[in-house]
Scaffold this motif. Structure first.
Motif, short mmCIF file in Angstrom:
data_model
loop_
_atom_site.label_atom_id
_atom_site.label_comp_id
_atom_site.label_asym_id
_atom_site.label_seq_id
_atom_site.Cartn_x
_atom_site.Cartn_y
_atom_site.Cartn_z
N CYS A 151 43.19 -16.73 23.42
CA CYS A 151 42.21 -15.69 23.01
C CYS A 151 41.67 -14.62 23.52
CB CYS A 151 40.72 -17.06 22.74
SG CYS A 151 39.04 -16.47 22.47
N PRO A 152 41.09 -13.97 22.87
CA PRO A 152 41.17 -12.32 23.54
C PRO A 152 39.68 -12.56 23.71
CG PRO A 152 41.52 -11.89 20.93
CD PRO A 152 42.54 -13.51 21.22
N HIS A 153 38.51 -13.42 23.44
CA HIS A 153 37.55 -12.92 23.78
C HIS A 153 37.27 -14.06 24.10
CE1 HIS A 153 36.99 -11.28 19.07
NE2 HIS A 153 38.05 -12.60 18.55
N CYS A 154 37.69 -15.03 24.55
CA CYS A 154 37.27 -15.93 26.13
C CYS A 154 38.26 -16.35 27.01
CB CYS A 154 36.19 -17.22 25.94
SG CYS A 154 37.43 -17.97 25.06
N GLY A 155 39.91 -15.87 26.06
CA GLY A 155 40.70 -16.05 27.16
C GLY A 155 41.09 -17.71 26.95
N GLY A 156 40.45 -18.81 26.00
CA GLY A 156 40.83 -19.91 26.57
C GLY A 156 42.16 -19.73 26.27
N ARG A 183 47.25 -17.72 8.20
CA ARG A 183 47.97 -17.28 9.75
C ARG A 183 46.75 -17.20 10.87
NH1 ARG A 183 52.06 -13.61 6.43
NH2 ARG A 183 53.81 -15.08 6.84
N LEU A 184 46.13 -17.78 10.67
CA LEU A 184 44.48 -17.68 11.96
C LEU A 184 44.51 -18.34 12.90
CD1 LEU A 184 42.23 -16.23 9.53
CD2 LEU A 184 43.16 -15.32 10.76
N PHE A 185 44.40 -17.92 14.44
CA PHE A 185 44.37 -18.76 15.48
C PHE A 185 42.50 -18.74 15.76
CE2 PHE A 185 48.52 -16.91 15.49
CZ PHE A 185 49.41 -17.89 16.24
N GLN A 186 42.57 -20.36 16.03
CA GLN A 186 40.59 -20.77 15.87
C GLN A 186 40.43 -21.24 17.17
OE1 GLN A 186 38.79 -22.39 13.27
NE2 GLN A 186 36.91 -21.48 13.88
N CYS A 187 40.27 -20.46 17.86
CA CYS A 187 39.98 -20.53 19.56
C CYS A 187 39.28 -22.57 19.78
CB CYS A 187 39.38 -19.45 20.79
SG CYS A 187 38.79 -20.20 22.75
N GLN A 230 38.17 -16.53 15.25
CA GLN A 230 39.40 -16.20 14.55
C GLN A 230 40.15 -14.65 14.49
OE1 GLN A 230 38.39 -17.11 10.32
NE2 GLN A 230 38.40 -19.51 10.42
N THR A 231 41.23 -15.13 15.42
CA THR A 231 42.01 -14.23 15.65
C THR A 231 43.40 -14.22 15.34
OG1 THR A 231 41.31 -14.52 17.84
CG2 THR A 231 43.55 -13.35 17.58
N SER A 232 43.50 -13.18 14.59
CA SER A 232 45.17 -13.18 14.34
C SER A 232 46.19 -12.32 15.31
CB SER A 232 45.29 -11.87 12.92
OG SER A 232 44.81 -10.68 12.92
#
Ligand SMILES: [Zn+2]
Length: 305
Positions: free
Chosen positions: A35-40, A50-54, A60-62
């Motif tokens: 995760c680019p926000h928290c590193g998880g 096509r989204l990753f949800q931390c 959510q991150t593409s």
């Protein structure tokens, strides 16, 4: 990872959006999603979008979020073709050429794509120069004569040229725009580009370099006297400067001063990797998904000053 070296290979490996997306995902997160926000690392995947949800922070991150491809409306396949042409053509590619080759809607789209790729290259962690390093300045743009080292010259941009001097060749190079040739302008750029301990700067006898020794930089200067001799005492700096000018003129027919640094970054990147040109596609792709976002607005506004 294998690098596509021909257009046919590229088309075979990346026939659709899905294959491009997979490649970017692999390049961006070789060890799996982060995760680019928290590193998880824990996440769920929303297939349809096509989204990753931390799992940790729920955001959510593409795969292109936070990269130079952020929010692009251009299909990934076109980006891959752009990266391929950009990497493949030794002399780079002009926006007009790219627009025609990809059938893009506008010149602006092609121009922005190329500048985003350049920006991605420029943002790499800097490779510090070491050993014997030649330092010189050159002028880019504007009329031929009338450049003044100390104060700069109208319509011209002064560029600091730093290049490693190896036995039979040049090593890596750094090119940086500077407002003038004073130590206040060139000193910090020069010192930031070299490995302090292991570097000796070679220059002519221009006064802007004299304070280097006082700042702990090993420095040798030689008296220049004539332009012919200048090329002799700093041979690689002269080769780089003249290659740069030929490249800017031949490929782009002039470059606006406010965007010049990005062209310098592209030139430096190509120059420093000239021995591994066949891997450039991979490097460009990697930089593209590791960089930060750069909107058209920021591209045109950021260096207005
Ligand atoms: Zn998170």
């Amino acid at each position: 990872m294998e690098f596509p070296t021909t257009l046919i290979e590229l088309q075979g490996r990346f026939p659709d959006e899905e294959s491009c997306w997979r490649y970017l995902k692999e390049v961006r997160w070789p060890e799996g999603f982060r995760c680019p926000h928290c590193g998880g690392a824990e996440h769920s995947y929303l297939e349809a979008r096509r989204l990753f949800q931390c799992t940790g922070c729920r955001r959510q991150t593409s795969v292109i979020a936070g990269t130079v491809l952020h929010r692009t409306r251009t299909p990934l396949r076109k980006w891959f073709l752009a990266m391929f042409f950009f990497a493949r053509h030794k002399q780079s590619i002009s926006a007009l050429q790219l627009k025609e080759d990809l059938g893009l809607g506008s010149y602006g789209t092609a121009w922005t794509m190329l500048h985003k790729l350049r920006a991605a290259l420029g943002r790499r962690p800097h490779q510090l120069l070491k050993g014997d390093v030649e330092a010189d300045e050159t002028f880019v743009g504007g009329p031929r004569s009338g450049g003044k080292r100390g104060r700069g010259a109208p319509n011209k941009t002064m560029v600091l040229v730093l290049v490693e001097r190896r036995e039979q060749s040049a090593g890596a190079a750094v090119l940086q725009t500077i407002p003038d040739g004073s130590f206040d302008s060139l000193g910090p750029e020069l010192r930031g580009a070299i490995e302090g301990e292991n570097t000796t700067i070679w220059s002519d006898d221009w006064s802007g370099y004299l304070p280097l020794a006082r700042h702990g930089v090993k420095h040798r200067s030689q008296i220049q006297r004539t332009p012919e001799r200048a090329a002799k005492i700093l041979p690689w700096a002269h080769v780089v400067a003249s290659n740069l000018k030929a490249w800017l003129l031949g490929t782009f027919r002039g470059v606006s001063p406010k965007h010049l640094q990005r062209y310098l970054d592209e030139f430096t990147y190509r120059f420093s990797r000239r021995g591994i040109a066949d891997q450039l596609f991979f490097y460009v792709a990697r930089r593209a998904v590791q960089g930060e976002p750069l909107t058209y607005h920021r591209l045109t506004a950021e260096s207005a000053g």
